[in-house]
Write a protein that holds these residues in place. Structure first.
Motif, short mmCIF file in Angstrom:
data_model
loop_
_atom_site.label_atom_id
_atom_site.label_comp_id
_atom_site.label_asym_id
_atom_site.label_seq_id
_atom_site.Cartn_x
_atom_site.Cartn_y
_atom_site.Cartn_z
N THR A 134 0.78 -1.55 0.25
CA THR A 134 -0.23 0.09 0.40
C THR A 134 0.75 1.15 -0.47
O THR A 134 2.03 1.28 0.61
N ARG A 183 -3.71 3.83 -1.92
CA ARG A 183 -3.59 3.13 -2.97
C ARG A 183 -2.92 1.70 -2.25
O ARG A 183 -1.99 1.30 -2.28
N THR A 184 -3.33 -0.06 -2.71
CA THR A 184 -3.36 -0.72 -1.85
C THR A 184 -3.30 -1.58 -3.39
O THR A 184 -4.63 -1.76 -3.72
N PHE A 185 -2.10 -2.25 -4.41
CA PHE A 185 -1.95 -2.58 -4.71
C PHE A 185 -2.38 -4.14 -4.93
O PHE A 185 -1.20 -4.88 -3.59
N LYS A 186 -2.31 -5.36 -5.51
CA LYS A 186 -2.66 -6.20 -4.72
C LYS A 186 -1.78 -7.21 -5.06
O LYS A 186 -1.38 -8.39 -4.61
N LEU A 204 -0.90 -3.49 -10.56
CA LEU A 204 -0.52 -2.13 -11.25
C LEU A 204 -0.36 -1.61 -12.71
O LEU A 204 0.98 -2.99 -13.28
N SER A 217 -8.15 3.69 -18.03
CA SER A 217 -7.91 3.68 -16.61
C SER A 217 -9.02 2.64 -15.74
O SER A 217 -8.86 1.39 -15.03
N GLN A 277 -8.85 -0.53 -14.32
CA GLN A 277 -9.51 -1.03 -12.89
C GLN A 277 -10.19 -2.05 -12.56
O GLN A 277 -10.64 -3.02 -11.48
N SER A 283 -6.53 -4.86 -11.43
CA SER A 283 -5.20 -3.74 -10.97
C SER A 283 -5.30 -1.97 -10.73
O SER A 283 -6.47 -1.56 -10.80
N LYS A 284 -4.46 -1.53 -10.27
CA LYS A 284 -4.05 -0.38 -9.77
C LYS A 284 -3.88 0.39 -11.57
O LYS A 284 -3.00 0.06 -12.27
N SER A 285 -4.49 1.44 -12.08
CA SER A 285 -3.80 2.47 -12.69
C SER A 285 -2.90 3.69 -12.91
O SER A 285 -3.22 4.53 -12.08
N ASP A 287 -4.77 5.87 -10.54
CA ASP A 287 -4.16 5.51 -8.84
C ASP A 287 -2.84 6.46 -8.24
O ASP A 287 -2.83 6.63 -7.15
#
Length: 340
Positions: free
Chosen positions: A11, A15-18, A56, A90, A94, A98-100, A160
């Motif tokens: 994180t 924002r938390t990236f998986k 990401l 984006s 998402q 995923s984060k963008s 993100d």
């Protein structure tokens, strides 16, 4: 079996990236109309990497001014007309968990897009390039504001993460390096002066952006008289003080000379040293080709994120390949489970 670190979440700010796998920014040269706008190709390309389960996904270097494009087929963010297409990309990233991310850039003297070509000093890139116009302090202020406006559009488009491109010999890198910055005003000379443009860009972006903020640097200039590792540690400490979350450690591009040898992981040492001495999170990039290699980097605390470029071009499902190499079961999107 414990979850490999490569697949553990991380994180930054809110924002938390998986997982720790990042699709590195890579120019696609696919804006056929040369207007900086997103095309169907961009949507397909970036969404497929999100389906592949990267934590990401970064868009390519996206120009804050028309003349700041690396080529005239690059994406742009200098106009509100770009927001709608960027928002679509984006959202599609998402939609798959995923984060963008978007990389904001200006090519400076390496631009092949349109005139005027500008730089800190009127030094051409090579013997075949046109000498750029040396920026006045008024023009520098305008460029700083262009980054601020780009950050506003980034927020409106729903991204993100922002990464500021200060590497590969592009404009910010040209200010940082004594090889390309021969100014005698407040933006040249001592390294604190050479850092001033980046400092002002970061301050301007942070006025309007409260999300995760990355900066890509070229931590080895491969030329005598250029910045050394102590300079990059200094810059990284300053960036951390300004609220930068991650230093993305690439190398080269300031001058035509490059590394004498290139091999898997050849740039990781820079991420490791900056992480250790500047006490800031770093990202490793550069011919990271498999899951075991990525896991070693993270487990040995050489970096906090792994940016994957060429391997992700070859295989948008590289995270699945890496998971199999690490004997880890990576969850598939619902629509892909039968094949996963």
């Amino acid at each position: 079996m414990a979850t490999p670190k490569l697949f553990q979440p991380i994180t930054y700010k809110n924002r938390t990236f998986k997982n720790r796998i990042v699709v590195s920014p890579m120019c696609m040269y696919s804006v056929e109309e040369k207007d900086g706008k997103v095309t169907p190709f961009h949507i397909t390309h970036y969404e497929s990497r999100a389906i592949g389960q990267a934590g990401l996904v970064f868009l390519e270097s996206t120009a804050v001014t028309p003349e700041g494009r690396i080529s005239d087929q690059d994406l742009g963010i200098w106009s509100d007309e770009h927001i709608e297409g960027l928002r679509t990309v984006s959202e599609r990233i998402q939609a798959h968990g995923s984060k963008s991310g978007i990389q904001l850039g200006h090519a400076g003297r390496k631009s092949r897009a349109e005139n005027p070509i500008v730089a800190p000093s009127n030094l051409p890139w090579d013997g075949e390039s046109v000498a750029p116009e040396a920026l006045t302090e008024e023009k520098i202020s305008e460029l700083v504001d262009a980054y601020r406006k780009a950050a506003i559009r980034t927020k409106e488009a729903g991204f993100d993460v922002i990464e500021i491109h200060a590497a590969h010999g592009y404009l910010i890198n040209q200010f940082l390096s004594p090889l390309t910055n021969k100014r005698i005003d407040a933006y040249g000379g001592a390294r604190e002066n050479r850092y001033r443009f980046l400092r002002e860009v970061l301050d301007a972006v942070k006025q309007v952006w409260d999300g995760p903020l990355f900066v890509r640097i070229s931590a080895d200039e491969y030329a005598e008289g250029g910045n050394g590792i102590n300079d990059f540690i200094y810059y990284s400490i300053e960036m951390k003080r300004q609220g930068v979350d991650v230093i993305d450690c690439s190398t080269g591009g300031v001058v035509p000379e490059g590394p004498s040898t290139v091999y898997p992981g050849y740039q990781v040492v820079h991420a490791e040293r900056i992480r250790k001495h500047a006490l800031v999170d770093t990202a490793a990039v550069g011919l990271i080709t498999n899951g075991q290699m990525a896991e070693e980097i993270l487990q040995n605390e050489r970096a906090d994120l792994v940016f994957v470029a060429r391997a992700m071009l070859r295989n948008p499902y590289w995270p699945l390949e890496a998971a199999e190499q690490l004997n880890y079961r990576l969850e598939a999107p619902a629509t892909y489970k039968r094949g996963w």
